[in-house]
Design an enzyme around this catalytic site. Sequence first.
Site, PDB file in Angstrom:
ATOM      1  N   HIS A 185      -8.031  -5.495   0.293  1.00 34.82           N
ATOM      2  CA  HIS A 185      -6.705  -4.789   0.983  1.00 34.82           C
ATOM      3  C   HIS A 185      -6.609  -5.259   2.331  1.00 34.82           C
ATOM      4  O   HIS A 185      -7.505  -5.407   3.292  1.00 34.82           O
ATOM      5  CB  HIS A 185      -7.093  -3.394   1.082  1.00 34.82           C
ATOM      6  CG  HIS A 185      -6.087  -2.383   0.945  1.00 34.82           C
ATOM      7  ND1 HIS A 185      -5.475  -2.098  -0.144  1.00 34.82           N
ATOM      8  CD2 HIS A 185      -5.286  -1.848   2.067  1.00 34.82           C
ATOM      9  CE1 HIS A 185      -4.264  -1.145   0.269  1.00 34.82           C
ATOM     10  NE2 HIS A 185      -4.225  -0.924   1.574  1.00 34.82           N
ATOM     11  N   ASP A 243     -10.289  -4.640  -3.816  1.00 33.00           N
ATOM     12  CA  ASP A 243      -9.487  -3.516  -3.106  1.00 33.00           C
ATOM     13  C   ASP A 243      -9.778  -2.054  -3.894  1.00 33.00           C
ATOM     14  O   ASP A 243      -9.581  -2.101  -5.250  1.00 33.00           O
ATOM     15  CB  ASP A 243      -8.145  -3.873  -3.175  1.00 33.00           C
ATOM     16  CG  ASP A 243      -7.255  -2.915  -2.596  1.00 33.00           C
ATOM     17  OD1 ASP A 243      -7.521  -1.632  -2.003  1.00 33.00           O
ATOM     18  OD2 ASP A 243      -6.095  -3.161  -2.362  1.00 33.00           O
ATOM     19  N   SER A 295       0.912  -1.247  -0.111  1.00 30.67           N
ATOM     20  CA  SER A 295      -0.001  -0.051   0.084  1.00 30.67           C
ATOM     21  C   SER A 295       0.769   1.143  -0.143  1.00 30.67           C
ATOM     22  O   SER A 295       1.681   1.469  -0.850  1.00 30.67           O
ATOM     23  CB  SER A 295      -1.053  -0.088   1.424  1.00 30.67           C
ATOM     24  OG  SER A 295      -2.040   0.772   1.081  1.00 30.67           O
TER      25      SER A 295
END
Length: 350
Positions: free
Chosen positions: A320, A290, A193
């Site tokens: 995610h 996600d 991320s």
Amino acid sequence: MGTSLGVALAAVEPPLLQGLTALPDRVKRLLAGSPVVIDGQTLDLDTQLLLRVMKVARKPVVEQIPVPEGRLALRAQSAVVGGSQPIGAVRELEVAGLPARLYVPRGVVDDGPLLLFFHGGGFVWGDLESHDASCRYLAEQAQVRVLAVDYRLAPEHPFPAAADDAEAALRWVTENPGAVGADPARIGVGGDSAGGNLAIVAAMAAARHGWPLKFQLLVYPAVDQTRDTRSLALFREGFFLSARFMEVATASYSPPGTDLRDPRLSPAFADLAEIGERLAPAYVATAGFDPLRDEGEAFSRALAEAGIEVRLQRFPDLIHSFFNMLAAGRAARAANREIAHALRVGLHGS
């Protein structure tokens, strides 16, 4: 952008989590409800069950509480979904003036491959503890040293603080490989991320400065702060990483007046053709459910179009934060095993 599943699972203690994931699939389905199918993808059953539990628990998520409390909650709860992961040795140290932690897998003696790792958390949350289990697992499964760096966080330290720290950490590793048992010819960068964003920023710096870099491990990287994608529209609520979380994170890291298209903030806008063959090969992992899925996959395609070696792997049934879910379901752990294998191939060559 890295919201921890541990925070969202604040109401789920380890025994309950273990009990839920150990139930027969038919019982899980009764508890979780009908299959969730979006964009031709079916959500993993264990993940759907956890989402259902969180909805019933009605606990506040990280973007709904003050930042200091969110950080403490993330740190305290990360062990719930990370579980206990074995590792040969762990050493605390300082890298470019930053706290860092070196993970050395069992059976590794001589200098060898090393991954410089940056944690997720929207540039606001996360630390060495939030990703401890993931780093342990990566190191052991890939037989690669993992060096995690605790870069500065917003809002106390807005952009470009984290980007500067990522570049400084990689410079330090390339100048001091012996201090961390690294083979200078087999150094990689990686992160999930927001950490994936920083890994890319560091890799681009390596390409510009001629630092040796062999590989990039990018797990659902956040690469475009302008964000206007179909996956964001599809998964903006209900799948842990929310649109609101990303709004808070972006506002915290990018104060008014910041150019959201700056390549050190949004690598999607980098001139990849200019970097060309100097950029290290990459492995990009995305999750089907996600909000960041499409920007990560678009970046992967841009790498390929610029002639940079890249492998894209979507895990269509996951959300995610699956990177942190080593103790929260079979599918997430299997995905992490594939990611570790990609790291092993990328730095070992086999």
